[in-house]
Design a protein around this motif. Structure first.
Motif, short mmCIF file in Angstrom:
data_model
loop_
_atom_site.label_atom_id
_atom_site.label_comp_id
_atom_site.label_asym_id
_atom_site.label_seq_id
_atom_site.Cartn_x
_atom_site.Cartn_y
_atom_site.Cartn_z
N TRP A 34 -37.26 -5.81 -21.70
CA TRP A 34 -37.06 -6.25 -20.30
C TRP A 34 -36.57 -5.34 -19.58
O TRP A 34 -35.67 -4.48 -19.95
CB TRP A 34 -35.93 -7.48 -20.57
N SER A 35 -36.95 -5.22 -18.31
CA SER A 35 -36.20 -4.34 -17.45
C SER A 35 -36.15 -4.67 -16.10
O SER A 35 -36.79 -5.83 -15.68
CB SER A 35 -37.19 -2.85 -17.48
N VAL A 36 -35.21 -4.09 -15.22
CA VAL A 36 -34.78 -4.45 -13.93
C VAL A 36 -34.86 -3.04 -13.17
O VAL A 36 -34.16 -2.15 -13.47
CB VAL A 36 -33.65 -5.17 -13.70
N GLU A 223 -38.49 -17.47 -21.88
CA GLU A 223 -39.44 -16.52 -22.15
C GLU A 223 -39.09 -15.41 -22.61
O GLU A 223 -39.70 -14.75 -23.51
CB GLU A 223 -40.26 -16.52 -20.82
N LEU A 224 -37.93 -14.73 -22.07
CA LEU A 224 -37.30 -13.57 -22.56
C LEU A 224 -36.97 -13.58 -24.12
O LEU A 224 -37.08 -12.61 -24.81
CB LEU A 224 -36.29 -13.00 -21.60
N ASN A 225 -36.32 -14.54 -24.34
CA ASN A 225 -35.46 -14.65 -25.50
C ASN A 225 -36.35 -15.42 -26.58
O ASN A 225 -36.42 -16.67 -26.92
CB ASN A 225 -33.98 -15.55 -25.40
N ARG A 226 -36.82 -14.45 -27.63
CA ARG A 226 -37.69 -15.19 -28.70
C ARG A 226 -36.62 -16.18 -29.69
O ARG A 226 -37.21 -16.98 -30.29
CB ARG A 226 -38.20 -14.09 -29.50
N ALA A 227 -35.45 -15.96 -29.54
CA ALA A 227 -34.43 -16.82 -30.68
C ALA A 227 -34.34 -18.09 -29.81
O ALA A 227 -34.11 -19.05 -30.95
CB ALA A 227 -33.07 -16.07 -30.46
N TRP A 228 -34.56 -18.44 -28.49
CA TRP A 228 -34.45 -19.59 -28.19
C TRP A 228 -35.94 -20.47 -28.50
O TRP A 228 -36.01 -21.45 -28.94
CB TRP A 228 -34.60 -19.60 -26.59
N LYS A 229 -37.05 -19.56 -28.99
CA LYS A 229 -38.40 -20.36 -29.23
C LYS A 229 -38.40 -20.76 -30.85
O LYS A 229 -39.27 -21.53 -31.08
CB LYS A 229 -39.40 -19.32 -29.20
N THR A 230 -37.58 -20.30 -31.63
CA THR A 230 -37.70 -20.47 -32.95
C THR A 230 -36.45 -21.25 -33.36
O THR A 230 -35.14 -21.37 -32.96
CB THR A 230 -37.50 -19.40 -33.94
N GLU A 231 -36.66 -22.34 -34.33
CA GLU A 231 -35.85 -23.17 -34.69
C GLU A 231 -34.75 -22.62 -35.84
O GLU A 231 -33.54 -22.93 -35.81
CB GLU A 231 -36.54 -24.37 -35.45
N SER A 232 -35.52 -21.27 -36.61
CA SER A 232 -34.48 -20.66 -37.22
C SER A 232 -34.56 -19.33 -37.35
O SER A 232 -36.01 -18.72 -37.18
CB SER A 232 -34.49 -21.27 -38.97
N THR A 233 -33.53 -18.52 -37.35
CA THR A 233 -33.63 -17.09 -37.18
C THR A 233 -33.03 -16.52 -38.30
O THR A 233 -32.19 -17.09 -39.09
CB THR A 233 -33.20 -16.71 -36.07
#
Length: 236
Positions: A34-36, A223-233
Motif C-alpha cells: 500500500w502506498s500514499v 480490501e487492504l487487509n488480508r487478515a480481515w478476509k481469513t477466519e484464521s491466521t
C-alpha cells in the motif's frame, strides 16, 4: 528547526508485506502493499475490528512495525521506540478520537508542550494565535484550561496541537463520531482548509462513508487487509 526528512521514495507512505499481531496472537494486519503519494488526501474506511486504528498507530510510530513500513522516507521498522517518538513529534500530527488534551493545562500550554516535544523553533504563541484564528476560535481561549472547553472547541484545539509543528503527515482517527451530519461535514471542511499545503499528506480514518466525498482517495481496510478476509491466521 525540524530536521529534514530523507526521502527514500516518492511516497509519503510505503507499506510492503506489513504484518502485525498483538502478544503473538493471530495477525490483525496483513497488508501486502500500500502506498500514499505525497500530498494525498486519503479516506480510510472499514468496520470495527478491520484494523484501522492499528494501522494508524503503526503509521504514527506508536506501535512498532514488525515488517517494512516507510513514512516520509523513513523506515519506521528500523527505529527504536525513542527515535520513533522523536520522529513523530517532529514530522507527524495526530488527531486522536478522544482528543487527549491535558485537562488542567491551558490551551496555550497544551500547544507549547506539543511544540516542545517537536523541537519547534520560533514564537509558539504567535503560531498558536494563528492556528486558533484559522480554526475559528477566539484568541482568549488560549488562556482557558482544556477541561473548560466545549467538545467542539476541544476538537479544534486537538487539530491545532496536531498542526503546531507543521507536520508533513496528518493522521486523524474518527474524531467526528459524536457529531451530527452537518457538524461532521463542517469539521472535515475546516480540517482541509487548515491543512492545505500541497506537500502535506492526510489520512482520515472513519466508518462514515458520507465523508468520503471530501477526499481524492478512498482505501477500504477490507480490501487492504488480508487478515480481515481469513477466519484464521498464523500466530506470530
Amino acid at each position: 528547526m525540524n530536521a529534514p526528512v530523507t526521502q527514500l521514495t516518492g511516497d509519503a507512505i510505503a507499506v510492503e508485506q506489513l504484518q502485525f499481531c498483538y502478544r503473538c496472537g493471530p495477525a490483525v494486519l496483513d497488508i501486502p502493499r500500500w502506498s500514499v503519494p505525497r500530498g494525498g488526501r486519503v479516506f480510510l474506511r472499514g468496520p470495527s475490528g478491520s484494523g484501522k486504528s492499528t494501522l494508524l498507530n503503526l503509521l504514527a510510530g506508536i506501535l512498532a512495525a514488525q515488517s517494512h513500513l516507510e513514512v516520509l522516507g523513513q523506515p519506521l521498522d528500523a527505529l527504536s521506540g525513542r527515535r520513533r517518538d522523536r520522529f513523530r513529534a517532529r514530522h507527524i500530527g495526530v488527531v486522536f478520537q478522544q482528543f487527549n488534551l491535558i485537562p488542567y493545562l491551558s490551551v496555550l500550554d497544551n500547544l507549547r508542550l506539543a511544540a516542545h516535544f517537536g523541537n519547534s523553533s520560533g514564537d509558539v504563541r504567535s503560531r498558536s494565535t494563528e492556528l486558533v484564528a484559522r480554526l475559528k476560535l477566539d484568541e482568549h481561549l488560549l488562556e482557558r484550561r482544556a477541561e473548560q472547553l466545549s467538545v467542539g472547541q476541544q476538537q479544534r484545539v486537538a487539530i491545532a496541537r496536531a498542526l503546531i509543528n507543521r507536520p508533513r503527515l496528518l493522521l486523524v482517527d474518527e474524531p467526528t463520531s459524536a457529531l451530527d451530519p452537518e457538524a461532521r461535514d463542517a469539521f472535515v471542511q475546516l480540517l482541509m482548509r487548515s491543512y492545505r499545503d500541497v506537500e502535506n499528506t492526510l489520512v482520515f480514518v472513519s466508518h462514515d462513508m458520507a465523508l468520503a466525498r471530501h477526499f481524492s482517495m478512498v482505501a477500504d481496510m477490507r480490501e487492504l487487509n488480508r487478515a480481515w478476509k481469513t477466519e484464521s491466521t498464523d500466530a506470530c
